[in-house]
Write an enzyme that holds these catalytic residues in place. Sequence first.
Site, PDB file in Angstrom:
ATOM      1  CD  GLU A   1      -5.542  -1.931   1.092  1.00  0.00           C
ATOM      2  OE1 GLU A   1      -5.826  -3.048   0.602  1.00  0.00           O
ATOM      3  OE2 GLU A   1      -6.407  -1.119   1.445  1.00  0.00           O
TER       4      GLU A   1
ATOM      5  CG  HIS B   1      -2.723  -6.915   2.760  1.00  0.00           C
ATOM      6  ND1 HIS B   1      -2.674  -5.923   1.827  1.00  0.00           N
ATOM      7  CD2 HIS B   1      -3.913  -7.543   2.558  1.00  0.00           C
ATOM      8  CE1 HIS B   1      -3.785  -5.954   1.078  1.00  0.00           C
ATOM      9  NE2 HIS B   1      -4.545  -6.926   1.502  1.00  0.00           N
TER      10      HIS B   1
ATOM     11  CG  ASP C   1      -5.742  -6.509  -1.859  1.00  0.00           C
ATOM     12  OD1 ASP C   1      -5.856  -7.455  -1.067  1.00  0.00           O
ATOM     13  OD2 ASP C   1      -6.227  -5.375  -1.650  1.00  0.00           O
TER      14      ASP C   1
ATOM     15  CG  HIS D   1      -8.146  -2.452  -3.379  1.00  0.00           C
ATOM     16  ND1 HIS D   1      -7.733  -2.495  -2.073  1.00  0.00           N
ATOM     17  CD2 HIS D   1      -8.255  -1.126  -3.701  1.00  0.00           C
ATOM     18  CE1 HIS D   1      -7.583  -1.242  -1.633  1.00  0.00           C
ATOM     19  NE2 HIS D   1      -7.904  -0.409  -2.595  1.00  0.00           N
TER      20      HIS D   1
ATOM     21  CD  GLU E   1     -10.518  -0.216   0.196  1.00  0.00           C
ATOM     22  OE1 GLU E   1     -10.342  -1.281  -0.427  1.00  0.00           O
ATOM     23  OE2 GLU E   1     -10.163  -0.059   1.378  1.00  0.00           O
TER      24      GLU E   1
ATOM     25  CG  HIS F   1      -7.170  -5.237   5.144  1.00  0.00           C
ATOM     26  ND1 HIS F   1      -7.229  -5.219   3.776  1.00  0.00           N
ATOM     27  CD2 HIS F   1      -5.948  -4.808   5.475  1.00  0.00           C
ATOM     28  CE1 HIS F   1      -6.083  -4.770   3.313  1.00  0.00           C
ATOM     29  NE2 HIS F   1      -5.283  -4.528   4.317  1.00  0.00           N
TER      30      HIS F   1
ATOM     31  CD  GLU G   1      -6.951  -9.676   2.163  1.00  0.00           C
ATOM     32  OE1 GLU G   1      -7.017  -9.184   1.024  1.00  0.00           O
ATOM     33  OE2 GLU G   1      -6.717  -8.988   3.180  1.00  0.00           O
TER      34      GLU G   1
HETATM   35 ZN   LIG Z   1      -6.371  -7.449   0.727  1.00  0.00          ZN
END
Ligand SMILES: [Zn+2]
Length: 247
Positions: A24, A26, A35, A110, A112, A163, A168
């Site tokens: 994904e 970032h 992630d 993650h 989701e 995010h 992160e």
């Molecule tokens: Zn992430």
Amino acid sequence: MTWEEVDAAVARGAGIILVAAATEQHGPHLPLGTDSIIGTELALEVARGLDLVVAPTLTYGYRSRPLSGGGQRFPGTTSVRATTLIAVVSDILREFERHGFRKIVLLAHHMENQHLLYEAAFEVVGPTATNETRVMIIECPYPPGPLIEDEPTVRPPAVGLDHASVLETSLMLHLRPELVHEDRFVDDPMITDPGYDLLPIPDGFTAASGVLSGSRGASEQIGERAFDAAVQHVRAMIASEFFANSD
Ligand SMILES: [Zn+2]
């Protein structure tokens, strides 16, 4: 590990942990594997204190959502539908069971993926199951409340809108500094959550950079402390449920 090592782990009653992460976007400064990298490192460190096998990380996850991961408009974000994720995770769980593992941990790294891991586990070990396999589902590896007491702005991603931001980015500076482009940090203000989603995703609904609340302020020091906090938190949960009588 070799198959004989797996067999020996099962024979001595080891547990197994599967990280369900993502590929994904970032932001412009972190890799698509963020992630997966953080989740894998977390599982490896947690396992150091427990008799826990770390399974290969699932590096594709459920669809990125605009208000938690930027959504499916970014090149590189590569996701699977919910039914695919449930099918893959439940298939893997059945294989773990076949090997003989009875203490299984699913760790979402993650946001989701969260409810879908529960669904996959439910398919395999529903409430009426008669075997002794137990599946623990950890939907967020970060402890509730401020992750670091004197750094109240460091929020767990489960809070949303964080995010590719300070947490992160700091974790990646700690774990894989060579993959962080510090010259591309983004200073966007936190996006506003309108309280609903819209499809198709409208222009301007999420941050164009993919960073939902800015990455400036991230540091290796914050990353180290946040990583340690997450390791302690996850290890304590697994230890209390699966290894209460050992050390
Ligand atoms: Zn992430």
